[in-house]
Design an enzyme around this catalytic site. Structure first.
Site, short mmCIF file in Angstrom:
data_model
loop_
_atom_site.label_atom_id
_atom_site.label_comp_id
_atom_site.label_asym_id
_atom_site.label_seq_id
_atom_site.Cartn_x
_atom_site.Cartn_y
_atom_site.Cartn_z
N ILE A 91 53.01 -52.71 85.19
CA ILE A 91 51.98 -51.66 85.10
C ILE A 91 52.20 -50.70 86.29
O ILE A 91 52.23 -51.15 87.44
CB ILE A 91 50.55 -52.27 85.21
CG1 ILE A 91 50.40 -53.48 84.28
CG2 ILE A 91 49.50 -51.21 84.92
CD1 ILE A 91 50.54 -53.21 82.82
N ASN A 105 44.71 -59.98 83.99
CA ASN A 105 45.90 -60.58 83.37
C ASN A 105 45.70 -62.09 83.29
O ASN A 105 45.01 -62.67 84.12
CB ASN A 105 47.13 -60.27 84.24
CG ASN A 105 48.41 -60.88 83.68
OD1 ASN A 105 48.68 -60.80 82.48
ND2 ASN A 105 49.20 -61.50 84.53
N HIS A 107 47.96 -65.52 83.46
CA HIS A 107 49.30 -65.99 83.83
C HIS A 107 49.34 -67.51 83.67
O HIS A 107 48.40 -68.20 84.08
CB HIS A 107 49.61 -65.59 85.28
CG HIS A 107 50.97 -66.01 85.71
ND1 HIS A 107 52.11 -65.32 85.34
CD2 HIS A 107 51.40 -67.07 86.43
CE1 HIS A 107 53.17 -65.94 85.84
NE2 HIS A 107 52.77 -67.00 86.50
C1 GRF Z 1 50.61 -66.59 77.40
O1 GRF Z 1 51.15 -67.84 77.64
C2 GRF Z 1 50.29 -65.89 78.71
O2 GRF Z 1 50.13 -66.74 79.78
C3 GRF Z 1 51.48 -65.05 78.97
O3 GRF Z 1 52.00 -64.73 77.69
C4 GRF Z 1 51.61 -65.69 76.73
C5 GRF Z 1 50.98 -64.99 75.57
O4 GRF Z 1 51.72 -65.11 74.43
N1 GRF Z 1 51.11 -63.96 79.83
P1 GRF Z 1 51.14 -64.57 73.03
O5 GRF Z 1 51.91 -63.30 72.71
O6 GRF Z 1 49.68 -64.31 73.20
O7 GRF Z 1 51.37 -65.61 72.00
#
Ligand code: GRF
Length: 191
Positions: A91, A105, A107
């Site tokens: 970003i 976000n 993570h």
């Molecule tokens: C999640 O595991 C999140 O932690 C990460 O990306 C994944 C999301 O995948 N940032 P999706 O596209 O929602 O299935």
């Protein structure tokens, strides 16, 4: 006899940014009534399943890498909170500044461990296992110009089992993410 009752519903409009399968987006859509927010926009930086999910629910959606355009569409759609859910792009600093405290976000690690540039997807749980951690988890945090570096809002942890591989651990962490993220968005709505 019926009475006219004016109930004022306040829904916070959120935009979900995604780049992949959008399973987190799906959870955010499924739980919007429960937590009183509205997925009012989906933004992707490439052709992906998340975009199709948005179309299936008639949610306005935008595929773009042009941040001026994205910012304009966020404002047009009266977005109050941006939720990055599997969004694989950096970003720009000016967006982080403009949307400070209004962009979060999720993570898949217990930050500050296993975060930063290049730490995404299955790589995170591979690193967790390689480090011999007994606990893994996920973090919802505000987004700042430093990748995965903004203030932490909430975390959820899961145990690392002796038989785990990166895939099995990843599945367990994703379940924790899907319970945590809508709840946190719901809490921010109430603030
Ligand atoms: C999640 O595991 C999140 O932690 C990460 O990306 C994944 C999301 O995948 N940032 P999706 O596209 O929602 O299935």
């Amino acid at each position: 006899m019926s009475a006219d009752i004016n109930i004022l519903y306040y829904h916070m409009n959120i935009a979900v940014f995604a780049s992949g399968t959008g399973t987190t987006l799906q959870t955010l859509i499924d739980k919007q009534a429960q937590y009183d927010y509205c997925v009012a926009l989906v933004v992707t930086n490439r052709e992906c399943t998340a975009l199709k999910r948005a179309a299936n629910y008639d949610i306005p959606h935008l595929q773009s890498k042009d941040w001026e355009e994205i910012d304009k569409v966020l404002i047009e759609n009266k977005i109050q909170l941006i939720v990055l859910a599997g969004f694989l792009a950096i970003i720009p600093a000016w967006i982080c500044q403009k949307w400070e405290k209004r962009i979060i976000n999720i993570h898949p690690s217990l930050l500050p461990k296993f975060g930063g540039k290049g730490m995404y997807g299955i790589r995170v749980q591979e690193a967790v296992l390689a480090a011999g951690e007994t606990e893994a988890g996920c973090t919802v945090h505000y987004v700042s110009a430093e990748v995965d570096g903004g203030n932490i809002i909430a975390q959820a942890s899961v145990c690392v089992e002796p038989q785990d591989n990166a895939e099995s651990l990843s599945l367990r962490v994703q379940q924790a993410e899907k319970a945590l993220l809508p709840k946190v968005v719901g809490e921010l709505v109430k603030d």
